[in-house]
Design a protein around this motif. Structure first.
Motif, PDB file in Angstrom:
ATOM      1  N   HIS A 119      -7.596  -7.271  -5.782  1.00  0.00           N
ATOM      2  CA  HIS A 119      -6.673  -8.282  -4.462  1.00  0.00           C
ATOM      3  C   HIS A 119      -7.176  -8.255  -3.334  1.00  0.00           C
ATOM      4  CE1 HIS A 119      -3.581  -8.729  -8.479  1.00  0.00           C
ATOM      5  NE2 HIS A 119      -3.445  -7.204  -8.029  1.00  0.00           N
ATOM      6  N   LEU A 120      -8.179  -7.536  -3.254  1.00  0.00           N
ATOM      7  CA  LEU A 120      -8.608  -7.993  -1.567  1.00  0.00           C
ATOM      8  C   LEU A 120      -9.563  -8.526  -1.340  1.00  0.00           C
ATOM      9  CD1 LEU A 120     -10.053  -4.167  -1.018  1.00  0.00           C
ATOM     10  CD2 LEU A 120      -8.178  -5.029  -0.495  1.00  0.00           C
ATOM     11  N   VAL A 121      -9.690  -9.888  -0.587  1.00  0.00           N
ATOM     12  CA  VAL A 121     -10.056 -10.842  -0.265  1.00  0.00           C
ATOM     13  C   VAL A 121     -10.940 -10.852   1.700  1.00  0.00           C
ATOM     14  CG1 VAL A 121      -9.354 -13.599   0.372  1.00  0.00           C
ATOM     15  CG2 VAL A 121      -7.964 -11.887  -0.789  1.00  0.00           C
ATOM     16  N   GLY A 122     -12.309 -11.318   1.302  1.00  0.00           N
ATOM     17  CA  GLY A 122     -12.192 -11.071   2.836  1.00  0.00           C
ATOM     18  C   GLY A 122     -14.345 -10.534   2.162  1.00  0.00           C
ATOM     19  N   SER A 123     -15.256 -10.881   2.624  1.00  0.00           N
ATOM     20  CA  SER A 123     -16.429 -10.877   2.847  1.00  0.00           C
ATOM     21  C   SER A 123     -16.504  -9.365   3.937  1.00  0.00           C
ATOM     22  CB  SER A 123     -17.043 -11.380   2.528  1.00  0.00           C
ATOM     23  OG  SER A 123     -17.127 -12.416   4.128  1.00  0.00           O
ATOM     24  N   VAL A 124     -16.820  -9.544   4.979  1.00  0.00           N
ATOM     25  CA  VAL A 124     -16.698  -7.983   5.591  1.00  0.00           C
ATOM     26  C   VAL A 124     -16.069  -6.947   5.865  1.00  0.00           C
ATOM     27  CG1 VAL A 124     -17.746  -7.644   8.137  1.00  0.00           C
ATOM     28  CG2 VAL A 124     -18.217  -9.629   7.042  1.00  0.00           C
ATOM     29  N   ILE A 125     -14.999  -7.425   6.608  1.00  0.00           N
ATOM     30  CA  ILE A 125     -13.374  -6.321   6.115  1.00  0.00           C
ATOM     31  C   ILE A 125     -12.278  -6.543   5.235  1.00  0.00           C
ATOM     32  CG2 ILE A 125     -11.755  -5.915   7.471  1.00  0.00           C
ATOM     33  CD1 ILE A 125     -13.427  -5.879  10.156  1.00  0.00           C
ATOM     34  N   PRO A 126     -12.427  -6.913   3.936  1.00  0.00           N
ATOM     35  CA  PRO A 126     -11.652  -6.846   2.910  1.00  0.00           C
ATOM     36  C   PRO A 126     -10.179  -6.447   3.423  1.00  0.00           C
ATOM     37  CG  PRO A 126     -13.009  -4.639   2.071  1.00  0.00           C
ATOM     38  CD  PRO A 126     -12.874  -5.512   3.329  1.00  0.00           C
ATOM     39  N   PHE A 127      -9.073  -7.298   3.150  1.00  0.00           N
ATOM     40  CA  PHE A 127      -8.131  -7.320   3.155  1.00  0.00           C
ATOM     41  C   PHE A 127      -6.880  -7.753   2.179  1.00  0.00           C
ATOM     42  CE2 PHE A 127      -8.746 -11.550   5.229  1.00  0.00           C
ATOM     43  CZ  PHE A 127      -8.357 -12.454   4.349  1.00  0.00           C
ATOM     44  N   LEU A 128      -6.004  -7.276   2.267  1.00  0.00           N
ATOM     45  CA  LEU A 128      -4.057  -7.746   1.540  1.00  0.00           C
ATOM     46  C   LEU A 128      -3.637  -9.317   1.884  1.00  0.00           C
ATOM     47  CD1 LEU A 128      -3.075  -4.556  -0.383  1.00  0.00           C
ATOM     48  CD2 LEU A 128      -4.301  -6.458  -0.860  1.00  0.00           C
ATOM     49  N   ILE A 129      -3.079  -9.803   1.387  1.00  0.00           N
ATOM     50  CA  ILE A 129      -2.535 -10.707   1.823  1.00  0.00           C
ATOM     51  C   ILE A 129      -0.682 -10.696   1.009  1.00  0.00           C
ATOM     52  CG2 ILE A 129      -1.704 -13.034   1.689  1.00  0.00           C
ATOM     53  CD1 ILE A 129      -4.343 -13.497   0.941  1.00  0.00           C
ATOM     54  N   VAL A 130       0.643 -10.626   2.327  1.00  0.00           N
ATOM     55  CA  VAL A 130       1.538 -10.407   2.031  1.00  0.00           C
ATOM     56  C   VAL A 130       2.266 -10.843   0.639  1.00  0.00           C
ATOM     57  CG1 VAL A 130       4.108 -10.430   2.544  1.00  0.00           C
ATOM     58  CG2 VAL A 130       2.441 -10.389   4.461  1.00  0.00           C
ATOM     59  N   ALA A 131       1.694 -12.292  -0.048  1.00  0.00           N
ATOM     60  CA  ALA A 131       2.046 -12.901  -1.169  1.00  0.00           C
ATOM     61  C   ALA A 131       1.362 -11.665  -2.255  1.00  0.00           C
ATOM     62  CB  ALA A 131       1.631 -14.195  -1.199  1.00  0.00           C
ATOM     63  N   THR A 132       0.223 -11.606  -1.815  1.00  0.00           N
ATOM     64  CA  THR A 132      -0.584 -10.594  -3.061  1.00  0.00           C
ATOM     65  C   THR A 132       0.488  -8.918  -3.348  1.00  0.00           C
ATOM     66  OG1 THR A 132      -1.945 -11.670  -3.200  1.00  0.00           O
ATOM     67  CG2 THR A 132      -2.401  -9.366  -4.144  1.00  0.00           C
ATOM     68  N   LEU A 133       0.387  -8.334  -2.292  1.00  0.00           N
ATOM     69  CA  LEU A 133       1.439  -7.511  -2.225  1.00  0.00           C
ATOM     70  C   LEU A 133       2.365  -7.944  -2.675  1.00  0.00           C
ATOM     71  CD1 LEU A 133       0.642  -3.659  -0.867  1.00  0.00           C
ATOM     72  CD2 LEU A 133       2.341  -5.168   1.120  1.00  0.00           C
ATOM     73  N   LEU A 134       3.411  -8.488  -2.748  1.00  0.00           N
ATOM     74  CA  LEU A 134       4.537  -8.532  -3.031  1.00  0.00           C
ATOM     75  C   LEU A 134       5.223  -8.623  -4.183  1.00  0.00           C
ATOM     76  CD1 LEU A 134       7.731  -8.856  -1.722  1.00  0.00           C
ATOM     77  CD2 LEU A 134       7.346 -11.462  -1.814  1.00  0.00           C
ATOM     78  N   THR A 135       3.843  -9.078  -5.063  1.00  0.00           N
ATOM     79  CA  THR A 135       4.089  -9.321  -6.195  1.00  0.00           C
ATOM     80  C   THR A 135       4.874  -8.404  -7.269  1.00  0.00           C
ATOM     81  OG1 THR A 135       2.855 -11.321  -6.455  1.00  0.00           O
ATOM     82  CG2 THR A 135       2.979 -10.452  -8.903  1.00  0.00           C
ATOM     83  N   PRO A 136       3.675  -7.531  -7.185  1.00  0.00           N
ATOM     84  CA  PRO A 136       3.962  -5.508  -8.274  1.00  0.00           C
ATOM     85  C   PRO A 136       5.170  -5.507  -7.934  1.00  0.00           C
ATOM     86  CG  PRO A 136       2.569  -6.131  -7.372  1.00  0.00           C
ATOM     87  CD  PRO A 136       2.845  -7.000  -6.436  1.00  0.00           C
ATOM     88  N   PHE A 137       5.557  -5.006  -6.488  1.00  0.00           N
ATOM     89  CA  PHE A 137       7.044  -5.364  -6.150  1.00  0.00           C
ATOM     90  C   PHE A 137       8.000  -6.002  -6.504  1.00  0.00           C
ATOM     91  CE2 PHE A 137       4.322  -2.779  -2.809  1.00  0.00           C
ATOM     92  CZ  PHE A 137       3.876  -1.901  -3.567  1.00  0.00           C
ATOM     93  N   VAL A 138       8.008  -6.858  -6.662  1.00  0.00           N
ATOM     94  CA  VAL A 138       9.270  -7.291  -6.961  1.00  0.00           C
ATOM     95  C   VAL A 138       9.492  -7.135  -8.261  1.00  0.00           C
ATOM     96  CG1 VAL A 138      10.023  -9.971  -7.506  1.00  0.00           C
ATOM     97  CG2 VAL A 138       9.501  -8.861  -5.248  1.00  0.00           C
TER      98      VAL A 138
END
Length: 93
Positions: free
Chosen positions: A70-89
């Motif tokens: 689910h990481l986004v970005g080419s140089v410094i990969p990062f997580l988006i809140v919506a992506t993080l929220l999905t499994p926990f919900v």
């Protein structure tokens, strides 16, 4: 059912309710910790029991490198809140 709020952590903010921090940048994104990271989300709970339960779920997901897909970005990969929220919900039901 667990009730929680996910926000971007701001340095200097003090949280009164039970909470945990999830790293949101780099290859260790999703790593949970009780102490704040510079680049992290904070998950705030109503009950300490819910905080502990979700900590171990988040730790398991981080150990299995679940967040790498689910990481986004080419140089410094990062997580988006919506992506993080999905499994926990999904787990809270």
């Amino acid at each position: 059912m667990q009730n929680f709020i996910i926000k971007t952590h701001r340095v200097g903010t003090i949280y009164s309710k039970p909470h945990l921090f999830l790293l949101n940048k780099g290859m260790n994104s999703g790593k949970p910790q009780k102490e704040p990271f510079t680049n992290s989300f904070v998950v705030i709970f109503d009950l300490e029991q819910d905080c502990e339960n979700l900590y171990f779920v988040a730790y398991s997901l981080w150990q299995t490198k679940f967040w790498h897909q689910h990481l986004v970005g080419s140089v410094i990969p990062f997580l988006i809140v919506a992506t993080l929220l999905t499994p926990f919900v999904f787990l809270s039901f």
